[in-house]
Design a protein around this motif. Sequence first.
Motif, PDB file in Angstrom:
ATOM      1  N   PRO A 212      -8.842   4.961 -15.856  1.00  0.00           N
ATOM      2  CA  PRO A 212      -7.798   4.212 -15.145  1.00  0.00           C
ATOM      3  C   PRO A 212      -6.590   3.976 -16.037  1.00  0.00           C
ATOM      4  CG  PRO A 212      -9.584   2.746 -15.768  1.00  0.00           C
ATOM      5  CD  PRO A 212     -10.038   4.129 -16.107  1.00  0.00           C
ATOM      6  N   GLU A 213      -5.453   3.723 -15.404  1.00  0.00           N
ATOM      7  CA  GLU A 213      -4.224   3.436 -16.141  1.00  0.00           C
ATOM      8  C   GLU A 213      -3.595   2.169 -15.576  1.00  0.00           C
ATOM      9  OE1 GLU A 213      -1.529   6.647 -16.966  1.00  0.00           O
ATOM     10  OE2 GLU A 213      -3.049   8.154 -16.465  1.00  0.00           O
ATOM     11  N   GLN A 214      -2.820   1.486 -16.409  1.00  0.00           N
ATOM     12  CA  GLN A 214      -2.212   0.222 -16.012  1.00  0.00           C
ATOM     13  C   GLN A 214      -0.703   0.386 -15.815  1.00  0.00           C
ATOM     14  OE1 GLN A 214      -3.326  -2.937 -18.724  1.00  0.00           O
ATOM     15  NE2 GLN A 214      -5.273  -3.242 -17.661  1.00  0.00           N
ATOM     16  N   PHE A 215      -0.205  -0.317 -14.793  1.00  0.00           N
ATOM     17  CA  PHE A 215       1.211  -0.267 -14.449  1.00  0.00           C
ATOM     18  C   PHE A 215       1.696  -1.674 -14.110  1.00  0.00           C
ATOM     19  CE2 PHE A 215      -0.633   3.827 -13.471  1.00  0.00           C
ATOM     20  CZ  PHE A 215       0.289   4.727 -13.971  1.00  0.00           C
ATOM     21  N   ASP A 216       2.987  -1.887 -14.279  1.00  0.00           N
ATOM     22  CA  ASP A 216       3.577  -3.176 -13.906  1.00  0.00           C
ATOM     23  C   ASP A 216       3.804  -3.258 -12.400  1.00  0.00           C
ATOM     24  OD1 ASP A 216       4.215  -4.367 -16.663  1.00  0.00           O
ATOM     25  OD2 ASP A 216       5.117  -2.382 -16.790  1.00  0.00           O
ATOM     26  N   ILE A 217       4.165  -2.137 -11.793  1.00  0.00           N
ATOM     27  CA  ILE A 217       4.460  -2.091 -10.358  1.00  0.00           C
ATOM     28  C   ILE A 217       3.803  -0.850  -9.779  1.00  0.00           C
ATOM     29  CG2 ILE A 217       6.285  -1.888  -8.616  1.00  0.00           C
ATOM     30  CD1 ILE A 217       8.172  -3.261 -10.595  1.00  0.00           C
ATOM     31  N   VAL A 218       3.207  -0.997  -8.595  1.00  0.00           N
ATOM     32  CA  VAL A 218       2.626   0.136  -7.881  1.00  0.00           C
ATOM     33  C   VAL A 218       3.221   0.168  -6.478  1.00  0.00           C
ATOM     34  CG1 VAL A 218       0.524   1.182  -6.960  1.00  0.00           C
ATOM     35  CG2 VAL A 218       0.479   0.046  -9.190  1.00  0.00           C
ATOM     36  N   VAL A 219       3.754   1.336  -6.087  1.00  0.00           N
ATOM     37  CA  VAL A 219       4.317   1.532  -4.756  1.00  0.00           C
ATOM     38  C   VAL A 219       3.449   2.554  -4.017  1.00  0.00           C
ATOM     39  CG1 VAL A 219       6.358   2.161  -3.416  1.00  0.00           C
ATOM     40  CG2 VAL A 219       6.627   1.103  -5.680  1.00  0.00           C
ATOM     41  N   LEU A 220       2.849   2.124  -2.913  1.00  0.00           N
ATOM     42  CA  LEU A 220       1.978   3.001  -2.140  1.00  0.00           C
ATOM     43  C   LEU A 220       2.764   3.594  -0.983  1.00  0.00           C
ATOM     44  CD1 LEU A 220      -1.179   0.683  -1.960  1.00  0.00           C
ATOM     45  CD2 LEU A 220      -0.694   2.484  -3.639  1.00  0.00           C
ATOM     46  N   THR A 221       2.908   4.916  -0.956  1.00  0.00           N
ATOM     47  CA  THR A 221       3.679   5.565   0.114  1.00  0.00           C
ATOM     48  C   THR A 221       2.825   6.524   0.931  1.00  0.00           C
ATOM     49  OG1 THR A 221       4.427   7.504  -1.158  1.00  0.00           O
ATOM     50  CG2 THR A 221       5.693   5.473  -1.407  1.00  0.00           C
ATOM     51  N   MET A 222       1.510   6.557   0.673  1.00  0.00           N
ATOM     52  CA  MET A 222       0.678   7.460   1.467  1.00  0.00           C
ATOM     53  C   MET A 222       0.428   6.848   2.845  1.00  0.00           C
ATOM     54  SD  MET A 222      -1.203   5.665  -0.935  1.00  0.00           S
ATOM     55  CE  MET A 222      -2.900   5.366  -1.472  1.00  0.00           C
ATOM     56  N   PRO A 223      -0.128   7.602   3.794  1.00  0.00           N
ATOM     57  CA  PRO A 223      -0.369   7.074   5.142  1.00  0.00           C
ATOM     58  C   PRO A 223      -1.259   5.835   5.119  1.00  0.00           C
ATOM     59  CG  PRO A 223      -0.583   9.459   5.135  1.00  0.00           C
ATOM     60  CD  PRO A 223      -0.446   9.045   3.702  1.00  0.00           C
ATOM     61  N   VAL A 224      -1.052   4.949   6.090  1.00  0.00           N
ATOM     62  CA  VAL A 224      -1.786   3.680   6.142  1.00  0.00           C
ATOM     63  C   VAL A 224      -3.303   3.872   6.141  1.00  0.00           C
ATOM     64  CG1 VAL A 224      -2.224   1.638   7.575  1.00  0.00           C
ATOM     65  CG2 VAL A 224       0.123   2.425   7.217  1.00  0.00           C
ATOM     66  N   PRO A 225      -3.876   4.835   6.870  1.00  0.00           N
ATOM     67  CA  PRO A 225      -5.337   4.998   6.796  1.00  0.00           C
ATOM     68  C   PRO A 225      -5.845   5.236   5.378  1.00  0.00           C
ATOM     69  CG  PRO A 225      -4.476   6.198   8.678  1.00  0.00           C
ATOM     70  CD  PRO A 225      -3.289   5.724   7.899  1.00  0.00           C
ATOM     71  N   ARG A 226      -5.070   5.947   4.560  1.00  0.00           N
ATOM     72  CA  ARG A 226      -5.483   6.164   3.172  1.00  0.00           C
ATOM     73  C   ARG A 226      -5.383   4.872   2.367  1.00  0.00           C
ATOM     74  NH1 ARG A 226      -7.332   7.314  -0.022  1.00  0.00           N
ATOM     75  NH2 ARG A 226      -6.123   8.345  -1.644  1.00  0.00           N
ATOM     76  N   ILE A 227      -4.362   4.076   2.643  1.00  0.00           N
ATOM     77  CA  ILE A 227      -4.226   2.791   1.936  1.00  0.00           C
ATOM     78  C   ILE A 227      -5.413   1.883   2.258  1.00  0.00           C
ATOM     79  CG2 ILE A 227      -2.824   0.699   1.727  1.00  0.00           C
ATOM     80  CD1 ILE A 227      -0.354   2.393   2.203  1.00  0.00           C
ATOM     81  N   LEU A 228      -5.843   1.880   3.516  1.00  0.00           N
ATOM     82  CA  LEU A 228      -6.955   1.020   3.924  1.00  0.00           C
ATOM     83  C   LEU A 228      -8.275   1.463   3.318  1.00  0.00           C
ATOM     84  CD1 LEU A 228      -6.037   0.487   7.699  1.00  0.00           C
ATOM     85  CD2 LEU A 228      -5.625  -1.059   5.755  1.00  0.00           C
ATOM     86  N   GLN A 229      -8.356   2.676   2.817  1.00  0.00           N
ATOM     87  CA  GLN A 229      -9.573   3.162   2.181  1.00  0.00           C
ATOM     88  C   GLN A 229      -9.677   2.762   0.714  1.00  0.00           C
ATOM     89  OE1 GLN A 229      -9.558   7.407   2.763  1.00  0.00           O
ATOM     90  NE2 GLN A 229      -9.922   7.278   4.962  1.00  0.00           N
ATOM     91  N   LEU A 230      -8.605   2.260   0.142  1.00  0.00           N
ATOM     92  CA  LEU A 230      -8.619   1.913  -1.269  1.00  0.00           C
ATOM     93  C   LEU A 230      -9.569   0.750  -1.547  1.00  0.00           C
ATOM     94  CD1 LEU A 230      -4.813   2.147  -2.137  1.00  0.00           C
ATOM     95  CD2 LEU A 230      -6.595   3.828  -2.613  1.00  0.00           C
ATOM     96  N   GLN A 231     -10.239   0.814  -2.677  1.00  0.00           N
ATOM     97  CA  GLN A 231     -11.151  -0.228  -3.110  1.00  0.00           C
ATOM     98  C   GLN A 231     -10.475  -1.111  -4.155  1.00  0.00           C
ATOM     99  OE1 GLN A 231     -14.285  -0.416  -1.587  1.00  0.00           O
ATOM    100  NE2 GLN A 231     -13.373   1.205  -0.334  1.00  0.00           N
ATOM    101  N   GLY A 232     -11.137  -2.224  -4.469  1.00  0.00           N
ATOM    102  CA  GLY A 232     -10.629  -3.111  -5.505  1.00  0.00           C
ATOM    103  C   GLY A 232      -9.848  -4.285  -4.941  1.00  0.00           C
ATOM    104  N   ASP A 233      -9.098  -4.935  -5.822  1.00  0.00           N
ATOM    105  CA  ASP A 233      -8.351  -6.136  -5.432  1.00  0.00           C
ATOM    106  C   ASP A 233      -7.304  -5.845  -4.368  1.00  0.00           C
ATOM    107  OD1 ASP A 233      -9.781  -7.607  -7.299  1.00  0.00           O
ATOM    108  OD2 ASP A 233      -8.310  -7.275  -8.893  1.00  0.00           O
TER     109      ASP A 233
END
Length: 241
Positions: A212-233
């Motif tokens: 894993p890598e760390q970032f200050d800001i993350v911008v998610l631009t993939m389709p909403v169904p893919r965003i809803l599949q993400l795990q974690g916080d």
Amino acid sequence: MLHPCPLREAREHPGVARPAARSPPVCPLEAGGRHCARAGRGGPGAGNPTAACGLTPRPRAMARVLIVGAGLTGSLCAALLRKEAPPPVHLTVWEEAGDSGGRMTTARSPYNPQSTVDLGAQYITCTPHYAKQHQSFYDDLLALGILKPLTSPIEGMVMKEGDCNFVAPQGVSSIIKHYLKESGADVCFRHRVTQVNLRNDKWEVSKETGPPEQFDIVVLTMPVPRILQLQGDIANFNPSA
């Protein structure tokens, strides 16, 4: 991606003792984001809020920004951040596919690179509303030859009053590649994001392969169904809270 500097690694070899480098004194007011009250009181630094103090302003920490998705939204977001965000900013784009484009992908013949086919959007429609809001984007792409007016009819195309249609002579994905180039971002393909967690005020992003890598800001631009599949916080993140 960021890589360790080999020169730095050589300097920090555990078998070599080095004297500690002396850092220049930092103005405490500049470190707090304010101008020094001692500046500008005559002399060569008059009128310059940082020159007369004699102390070195603390440099801004570089912000690491990750944009997930190398389609139109992600590429344009990267280009606008490069243009508008205060430096220093390190931009990274992760794309799970093997090339940029997303829903605006162009395939090329392995036998003739000039033979292309657009697999997603085949032409761009500029409505009067979009023309009013984003005319400068269309003007820039037209001036660069990335877009040109559509002059041939397309079977089944519905024309509405005031609409203007454009095509991309080099394939519609050339628009995405143009914005990615303008952004200067590090673009990494076959990076499929699986988890996003908050770790010590940083976003820790995990992918299918690699650490894993760390970032200050993350911008998610993939389709909403893919965003809803993400795990974690990120699964419990409420942007309105």
